[in-house]
Scaffold this motif. Structure first.
Motif, PDB file in Angstrom:
ATOM      1  N   ASP A  15      26.122  -8.027  22.409  1.00 16.08           N
ATOM      2  CA  ASP A  15      26.710  -6.781  22.907  1.00 16.08           C
ATOM      3  C   ASP A  15      25.850  -5.578  22.568  1.00 16.08           C
ATOM      4  N   GLY A  16      25.062  -5.683  21.505  1.00 18.59           N
ATOM      5  CA  GLY A  16      24.259  -4.549  21.099  1.00 18.59           C
ATOM      6  C   GLY A  16      23.393  -4.879  19.902  1.00 18.59           C
ATOM      7  N   TYR A  70      12.681  -8.612  17.504  1.00 11.30           N
ATOM      8  CA  TYR A  70      12.865  -7.308  18.141  1.00 11.30           C
ATOM      9  C   TYR A  70      12.594  -7.364  19.652  1.00 11.30           C
ATOM     10  N   GLY A  71      11.566  -8.112  20.030  1.00 12.21           N
ATOM     11  CA  GLY A  71      11.170  -8.153  21.435  1.00 12.21           C
ATOM     12  C   GLY A  71      12.162  -8.836  22.358  1.00 12.21           C
ATOM     13  N   GLU A  72      13.157  -9.526  21.794  1.00 18.07           N
ATOM     14  CA  GLU A  72      14.138 -10.239  22.623  1.00 18.07           C
ATOM     15  C   GLU A  72      15.443  -9.466  22.812  1.00 18.07           C
ATOM     16  N   VAL A  73      15.546  -8.292  22.185  1.00 17.11           N
ATOM     17  CA  VAL A  73      16.818  -7.573  22.177  1.00 17.11           C
ATOM     18  C   VAL A  73      17.205  -7.064  23.558  1.00 17.11           C
ATOM     19  N   TYR A  74      16.272  -6.451  24.277  1.00 17.03           N
ATOM     20  CA  TYR A  74      16.586  -5.839  25.578  1.00 17.03           C
ATOM     21  C   TYR A  74      17.197  -6.873  26.521  1.00 17.03           C
ATOM     22  N   SER A  75      16.506  -7.984  26.693  1.00 12.44           N
ATOM     23  CA  SER A  75      16.994  -8.990  27.644  1.00 12.44           C
ATOM     24  C   SER A  75      18.296  -9.627  27.166  1.00 12.44           C
ATOM     25  N   SER A  76      18.454  -9.741  25.840  1.00 14.64           N
ATOM     26  CA  SER A  76      19.671 -10.352  25.303  1.00 14.64           C
ATOM     27  C   SER A  76      20.894  -9.466  25.542  1.00 14.64           C
ATOM     28  N   ILE A  77      20.720  -8.145  25.454  1.00 12.67           N
ATOM     29  CA  ILE A  77      21.818  -7.231  25.793  1.00 12.67           C
ATOM     30  C   ILE A  77      22.069  -7.271  27.293  1.00 12.67           C
ATOM     31  N   GLN A  78      21.002  -7.250  28.045  1.00  8.83           N
ATOM     32  CA  GLN A  78      21.090  -7.216  29.510  1.00  8.83           C
ATOM     33  C   GLN A  78      21.828  -8.441  30.059  1.00  8.83           C
ATOM     34  N   THR A  79      21.617  -9.584  29.444  1.00  5.80           N
ATOM     35  CA  THR A  79      22.227 -10.828  29.929  1.00  5.80           C
ATOM     36  C   THR A  79      23.549 -11.156  29.235  1.00  5.80           C
ATOM     37  N   LEU A  91       0.801  -1.223   0.000  1.00  5.70           N
ATOM     38  CA  LEU A  91       0.000   0.000   0.000  1.00  5.70           C
ATOM     39  C   LEU A  91       0.836   1.275   0.000  1.00  5.70           C
ATOM     40  N   ALA A  92       1.847   1.344   0.866  1.00  4.99           N
ATOM     41  CA  ALA A  92       2.608   2.588   1.002  1.00  4.99           C
ATOM     42  C   ALA A  92       3.891   2.331   1.768  1.00  4.99           C
ATOM     43  N   PHE A  93       4.805   3.273   1.649  1.00  7.92           N
ATOM     44  CA  PHE A  93       6.060   3.205   2.399  1.00  7.92           C
ATOM     45  C   PHE A  93       6.091   4.272   3.492  1.00  7.92           C
ATOM     46  N   TYR A  94       6.515   3.866   4.677  1.00 12.60           N
ATOM     47  CA  TYR A  94       6.727   4.791   5.785  1.00 12.60           C
ATOM     48  C   TYR A  94       8.233   4.938   6.015  1.00 12.60           C
ATOM     49  N   ASP A  95       8.594   5.907   6.819  1.00 15.12           N
ATOM     50  CA  ASP A  95      10.003   6.127   7.141  1.00 15.12           C
ATOM     51  C   ASP A  95      10.455   5.219   8.281  1.00 15.12           C
ATOM     52  N   GLY A  96      11.699   4.789   8.183  1.00 16.32           N
ATOM     53  CA  GLY A  96      12.297   4.027   9.275  1.00 16.32           C
ATOM     54  C   GLY A  96      13.563   4.696   9.779  1.00 16.32           C
ATOM     55  N   GLY A  97      13.812   5.926   9.294  1.00 16.11           N
ATOM     56  CA  GLY A  97      14.995   6.661   9.731  1.00 16.11           C
ATOM     57  C   GLY A  97      16.282   5.995   9.285  1.00 16.11           C
ATOM     58  N   SER A  98      17.374   6.504   9.776  1.00 16.72           N
ATOM     59  CA  SER A  98      18.669   5.873   9.515  1.00 16.72           C
ATOM     60  C   SER A  98      19.034   5.009  10.707  1.00 16.72           C
ATOM     61  N   ARG A  99      19.570   3.833  10.424  1.00 14.31           N
ATOM     62  CA  ARG A  99      19.911   2.875  11.475  1.00 14.31           C
ATOM     63  C   ARG A  99      21.404   2.929  11.762  1.00 14.31           C
ATOM     64  N   SER A 100      21.753   2.879  13.037  1.00 13.28           N
ATOM     65  CA  SER A 100      23.148   2.930  13.470  1.00 13.28           C
ATOM     66  C   SER A 100      23.374   1.916  14.584  1.00 13.28           C
ATOM     67  N   PHE A 101      24.639   1.621  14.851  1.00 15.00           N
ATOM     68  CA  PHE A 101      24.985   0.630  15.871  1.00 15.00           C
ATOM     69  C   PHE A 101      24.962   1.235  17.279  1.00 15.00           C
ATOM     70  N   TYR A 102      24.522   0.426  18.242  1.00 20.96           N
ATOM     71  CA  TYR A 102      24.645   0.777  19.660  1.00 20.96           C
ATOM     72  C   TYR A 102      25.013  -0.471  20.444  1.00 20.96           C
ATOM     73  N   ASN A 103      25.714  -0.256  21.565  1.00 16.56           N
ATOM     74  CA  ASN A 103      26.178  -1.417  22.322  1.00 16.56           C
ATOM     75  C   ASN A 103      26.390  -1.071  23.792  1.00 16.56           C
ATOM     76  N   SER A 104      26.659  -2.094  24.567  1.00 16.37           N
ATOM     77  CA  SER A 104      26.804  -1.948  26.015  1.00 16.37           C
ATOM     78  C   SER A 104      28.255  -1.895  26.470  1.00 16.37           C
ATOM     79  N   GLU A 105      29.204  -2.038  25.524  1.00 14.16           N
ATOM     80  CA  GLU A 105      30.600  -2.235  25.904  1.00 14.16           C
ATOM     81  C   GLU A 105      31.481  -0.996  25.804  1.00 14.16           C
ATOM     82  N   LYS A 106      31.399  -0.282  24.656  1.00 10.80           N
ATOM     83  CA  LYS A 106      32.365   0.796  24.422  1.00 10.80           C
ATOM     84  C   LYS A 106      31.892   1.691  23.285  1.00 10.80           C
TER      85      LYS A 106
END
Length: 324
Positions: free
Chosen positions: A203-204, A190-199, A138-153
């Motif tokens: 790494d991100g 997507y729903g598993e990312v938070y706990s996977s970083i936390q445990t 039907l249509a395209f929406y924006d998803g912004g630009s994606r970049s890396f994030y992590n818990s280490e450095k």
């Protein structure tokens, strides 16, 4: 179209009540939470549908992955269990060949470049490709630009990525992109990312400002690097079985209402990006903005060689790169 987030949220609440009076209420899924720009945009589309069909059609949006994660909801929409779906392009990469091109790292030079491509004939061709897979684009929406994030450095160069584990969407292109940068890719819902970083399972991850903020990932991964490796549009699709049950007149109304929701979505997205960036920085996220993207871009050559193999994809890449 001017619409503040607050006003849009109020409109969405009113729609939920109004939807009960409609003859047909379409069920639409989104992995993002209520109040997210994509959710609001589909709610606005529902308002347009109700007005233009005199109450024959409405939309009820189920946010926060209430109907399942993206891969599962794609299958449910193909089977007609879900009527509509706003979904990232990545999970379609292994299903619909044409979606691979717009998921390639650094294929778009900027968000404006992406808009020009997706609003034109190339975008129409990609939407049409969904029709062979029990879906209607039907249509395209924006998803912004994606970049890396992590818990280490802080990541300030490609070398900093070496050996790190990053979640990616379930797409071969995204896996190969991370591998080409010297890191390890872990496909996860997507729903598993938070706990996977936390445990420490990963790494991100990599995502845009609003997702980094709304998911709470900034709480467990405070280092965000603006390498902007992907500018991937998101797509709004309908189940073909639901579509085939509509009259030709209503099909045209649905398609136009989807298109008309795009400008508002983009405005809300731009507003939300700024809000999310400010929120995570205030919360203590460390953002790396000074980074040379050239090595990242050059590292993507094998990814293009591996995935851009058919004449169809080669032609699309050339036309996208030629779009001014």
């Amino acid at each position: 179209m001017k619409l503040t987030l607050t006003a849009a949220l109020l409109a969405g609440s009113a729609l939920a009540t109004a939807a009960t009076a409609c003859e047909t209420t379409l069920r639409s899924s989104d992995t993002h939470p209520d109040g997210y720009p994509t959710v609001i945009a589909v709610q606005e589309m529902g308002k347009l549908l109700e007005e233009r069909t005199d109450g024959r059609l409405c939309i009820e949006v189920f946010p926060s992955a209430q109907l399942g994660e993206e891969k599962d909801t794609i299958e449910q929409t193909q089977f007609g269990v879900i009527d509509m779906l706003r979904v990232s392009m990545g999970p379609f990469n292994n299903i619909i060949e044409e979606t691979q091109v717009v998921s390639l790292p650094y294929i778009f030079r900027s968000v404006d470049h992406m808009h020009k491509v997706m609003d034109g004939p190339i975008g129409d061709e990609i939407l049409e490709a969904f029709s062979d897979h029990d879906l209607v684009g039907l249509a395209f929406y924006d998803g912004g630009s994606r970049s890396f994030y992590n818990s280490e450095k802080p990541i300030t160069s490609m070398e900093d990525l070496a050996g790190m584990k990053f979640r990616v969407m379930q797409s071969d292109i995204f896996v190969d992109m991370v591998s080409a940068l010297g890191a390890n890719a872990t496909p996860l819902p997507y729903g598993e990312v938070y706990s996977s970083i936390q445990t420490g399972v990963i790494d991100g991850a990599e995502n845009n400002w609003p997702s980094y903020e709304s998911s709470g990932h900034f709480e467990v991964a405070k280092y965000y690097t603006l390498d902007e490796h992907l500018i991937v549009p998101e797509v709004l699709v309908m189940s073909k079985s639901t579509w085939d049950g509509l009259s030709a007149e209503d099909q045209e109304i649905v398609r136009q209402a989807a298109k008309d929701s795009v400008p508002m979505m983009r405005e809300l997205w731009a507003e939300r990006e700024k809000e999310s960036e400010a929120k995570v920085i205030e919360a203590g996220a460390e953002v790396v903005t000074d980074i040379d993207k050239t090595p990242f871009i050059e590292a993507m050559k094998p990814v293009y060689e591996k995935h851009v193999t058919s004449d169809t994809l080669k032609d699309l890449v050339e036309r996208i790169q030629a779009t001014e």
